[in-house]
Write an enzyme that holds these catalytic residues in place. Structure first.
Site, mmCIF file in Angstrom:
data_model
loop_
_atom_site.group_PDB
_atom_site.id
_atom_site.type_symbol
_atom_site.label_atom_id
_atom_site.label_comp_id
_atom_site.label_asym_id
_atom_site.label_seq_id
_atom_site.Cartn_x
_atom_site.Cartn_y
_atom_site.Cartn_z
ATOM 1 C CD GLU A 33 -3.127 1.372 2.648
ATOM 2 O OE1 GLU A 33 -2.559 0.704 3.357
ATOM 3 O OE2 GLU A 33 -3.610 2.491 2.613
ATOM 4 N NE ARG A 259 4.074 -7.782 10.510
ATOM 5 C CZ ARG A 259 3.305 -6.634 9.207
ATOM 6 N NH1 ARG A 259 2.308 -7.292 9.159
ATOM 7 N NH2 ARG A 259 3.586 -5.613 8.948
ATOM 8 C CE LYS A 269 3.258 0.645 4.894
ATOM 9 N NZ LYS A 269 2.756 0.345 3.894
HETATM 10 P P1 ATP Z 1 2.353 -2.393 8.249
HETATM 11 O O1 ATP Z 1 1.119 -3.022 8.730
HETATM 12 O O2 ATP Z 1 3.421 -1.566 8.987
HETATM 13 O O3 ATP Z 1 1.390 -0.805 7.427
HETATM 14 P P2 ATP Z 1 1.212 -3.284 5.676
HETATM 15 O O4 ATP Z 1 1.535 -5.102 5.780
HETATM 16 O O5 ATP Z 1 0.352 -2.606 6.201
HETATM 17 O O6 ATP Z 1 2.197 -3.217 6.433
HETATM 18 P P3 ATP Z 1 1.579 -3.145 3.071
HETATM 19 O O7 ATP Z 1 1.914 -2.133 2.615
HETATM 20 O O8 ATP Z 1 0.141 -3.657 2.483
HETATM 21 O O9 ATP Z 1 2.322 -3.267 4.425
HETATM 22 O O10 ATP Z 1 2.520 -4.691 3.307
HETATM 23 C C1 ATP Z 1 2.724 -5.670 2.105
HETATM 24 C C2 ATP Z 1 3.368 -6.779 1.763
HETATM 25 O O11 ATP Z 1 4.377 -6.834 2.218
HETATM 26 C C3 ATP Z 1 2.060 -7.262 2.055
HETATM 27 O O12 ATP Z 1 2.528 -8.708 1.182
HETATM 28 C C4 ATP Z 1 2.480 -7.862 3.249
HETATM 29 O O13 ATP Z 1 1.949 -9.296 3.893
HETATM 30 C C5 ATP Z 1 3.999 -7.485 3.142
HETATM 31 N N1 ATP Z 1 5.135 -6.643 4.777
HETATM 32 C C6 ATP Z 1 4.216 -5.995 6.016
HETATM 33 N N2 ATP Z 1 5.100 -6.015 6.716
HETATM 34 C C7 ATP Z 1 5.649 -7.371 6.480
HETATM 35 C C8 ATP Z 1 6.628 -8.086 7.384
HETATM 36 N N3 ATP Z 1 6.934 -7.114 8.828
HETATM 37 N N4 ATP Z 1 7.074 -9.099 7.493
HETATM 38 C C9 ATP Z 1 6.858 -10.131 6.484
HETATM 39 N N5 ATP Z 1 6.278 -9.319 5.644
HETATM 40 C C10 ATP Z 1 5.501 -7.931 5.784
HETATM 41 MG MG MG Z 2 -1.626 -2.795 4.170
#
Ligand code: ATP
Ligand code: MG
Length: 560
Positions: A33, A259, A269
């Protein structure tokens, strides 16, 4: 990525089995995102998504999951594209969930017409209260059984902008009694009058993640859609939409992995943004940040990040990896690639009293040929200027040496790296009794650093010739958080910040080759001190990437 390393990964096992069962091609996607900068956790997802595609001769798209215009911005889109390229991966294509807004809208109408979705006139709070909980049945909305024609009319008017934000939503009609909360008539669309960074004012209804994701996967031809474990409970919904749309595509398969979490590190984030907003760090690319832009500025080689992610692999159980493990990959890579240089961070003057002078009365200058990187002969050698007036580290000299102190002290002989053996003879101190200038004599017979009579010294010190030194600012970093699990005590990681995670040293003295604007690689090893990255923008600023000591090896020794 080697076969050996990934063989145990369950995702690879699934893909292999699918291929054996007739799956003709493999396609994955990385779906960020664009609401912030990528961090080390994303690197794991990227390595897995691109890695699986590569391993099975497939392709991986970069797909921006841009369904929430409130928090998204092109700044993030650009940085994400840049970060992925920096990590060394090349998306097959770059696509956006917003590319499918019209298609998703049409499919939503289709579900409405078939009695599988309805417009609910209740507000978010009421809907949420009616969802119930585990062991508590949900309550059906009074609008659940309104006619398809009425819902269709209302949905079209929602999209046409007739209703206020938040006044109505479109919901899938599934099962308010389901044990899976995600299936209790999930919201598919909400009204939001926020301009979107790509579609502008075209839409005022936006699809939610669950509605957008599987369908986007299907249209694109994704075969294996990896996400993190919190989406396990969403998988039945992912499948429900695909099954009920009856699309002319192969159905993608959602696979969830753990994760990546690191000790003394946060990867939310929202919390990372808070660090910036509260001035705790300077920005997304502050070298203390776990963002890819931060790690990059700090000097982390992309190969080290990739190797780390490949090595930890993907698993189905959440585990926190030690930050020292990541650092050991960084050190291993830099040991192979970084040029060696000499720099004195906390300078103390060393004057060699018996150093010769030339005809004009100036101290003679000698040049020593020094190896740039003992790990890579191809990096060659350089000439380093030496003279009788030098900088050494303050803590390489002691007036009252503690036990087992083998460095310089009055009356002791040590080696100046690659140059000569010197013996301290006297010291000038300031009012506080601290050394400001050490005097020494050198043995001309020890040129290169070895005594012809075979006598040994117990320490070798780095040095910089005073007349040839260039000044630098050096920033030393410590962990941003004290606790292994920041936020574990109070729920807020901000409560666990280290008191001093950055130390700024000015007036550091570097050998001339460090002042060279064409310094061939960005990260160098300051001998005996660690790896340091030259700032890409600010001249003569170095960030300590990582120290030389392999703490990960020590941790493993303690554990085993
Ligand atoms: P945040 O909670 O920090 O906003 P998010 O998961 O919402 O993180 P996205 O931009 O939606 O962030 O993530 C893009 C991809 O990266 C998704 O497939 C997500 O599952 C993966 N991802 C995000 N954080 C992690 C992590 N700590 N470890 C492994 N994969 C991750
Ligand atoms: Mg997300």
């Amino acid at each position: 990525m080697t076969e050996e390393m990934t063989a145990g990964d369950f995702v690879a096992d699934v893909v292999r089995a699918d291929i054996a069962a007739g799956q003709a091609r493999v396609q994955t996607r990385f779906p960020p995102e664009p609401n912030g900068y990528l961090h080390i956790g994303h690197a794991k997802a990227i390595t897995a998504d691109f890695g699986i595609a590569e391993q099975f001769d497939g392709v991986c798209n970069l797909r921006f999951d841009d369904t929430n215009p409130d928090t998204e911005d092109v700044e993030y889109v650009d940085s994400i594209i840049d970060d992925i390229a920096w990590l060394g991966f090349k998306p097959h294509t770059v696509v956006y969930a917003s590319d499918y807004f019209q298609q998703l809208y049409d499919w939503a109408e289709d579900l409405i017409k078939r009695g599988l979705a309805y417009v609910d006139d209740q507000d978010a709070e009421t809907i949420s209260a009616q969802r119930g909980g585990f062991g508590r049945p949900g309550i059906e909305s009074p609008w659940r059984n309104r006619g398809a024609d009425e819902s269709l009319d209302l949905f079209r008017r929602m999209a046409a902008g007739e209703f206020e934000d938040g006044s109505r939503v479109l919901r899938a009609k599934i099962d308010m009694q389901s044990d899976n909360m995600q299936l209790r008539d999930p919201v598919m669309y909400r009204i939001r009058r926020t301009p979107h960074h790509r579609t502008g004012d075209k839409w005022c209804v936006y699809p939610l993640y669950d509605w957008a994701h599987g369908q986007s996967d299907a249209v694109e031809g994704v075969t294996h859609s990896m996400c993190t474990l919190e989406f396990v409970s969403h998988r039945p919904l992912y499948d429900w939409f695909l099954d009920h749309l009856d699309l002319p595509f192969d159905k993608p398969k959602q696979l969830e992995f753990a994760r990546l979490e690191l000790t003394q590190t946060i990867t939310s984030k929202r919390k990372l943004r808070q660090l910036i907003e509260e001035g705790i760090v300077d920005g997304w690319d502050d070298p203390r940040m776990p963002t890819l832009v931060g790690l990059r500025r700090r000097g982390y080689p992309p190969a080290a990040i990739r190797d780390f992610c490949t090595n930890i692999g993907v698993s189905k159980t959440n585990a926190r990896h030690r930050i020292e493990e990541l650092e050991s990959f960084v050190r291993a890579e830099l040991n192979r690639t970084a040029l060696r240089r000499m720099a004195v961070l906390r300078p103390l003057r060393l004057v060699i009293d018996n150093w010769p002078k030339d005809a004009a009365g100036q101290p003679v200058v000698e040049h020593f040929e020094v190896i740039n990187n003992p790990e890579n002969p191809a990096d060659g050698t350089r000439l380093v200027a030496f003279s009788g007036d030098l900088w050494i580290e303050q803590d390489d000299f002691a007036i009252d040496p503690p036990p087992k102190y083998f460095r310089l002290t009055i009356g002791r002989e040590v080696r100046l790296r690659g140059a000569y053996l010197v013996t301290a003879t006297s010291v000038v101190v300031d009012d506080a009794g601290d050394p400001i200038e050490v005097h020494a004599t050198y043995d001309p017979a020890t040129r290169g650093g070895d005594a012809p009579d075979g006598r040994k010294v117990k320490s070798t010190m780095h040095w910089v010739s005073r007349a040839h030194a260039v000044e630098a600012e050096v920033r030393l970093y410590d962990r941003l958080f004290d606790l292994d699990v920041p936020g574990e005590r109070t729920g807020d990681p901000i409560d666990d910040l280290s008191p001093e995670s950055r130390q700024v040293l000015t007036g550091c003295k570097c050998e001339a080759a460090l002042g060279d604007a064409t310094l061939p690689s960005q990260v160098v090893q300051f001998e005996r001190l660690g790896y340091f990255a030259k700032d890409p923008k600010i001249p003569m600023l170095f960030h300590r990437t990582v120290g030389l000591r392999d703490e990960w090896a020590n941790i493993q020794k303690r554990v085993s």
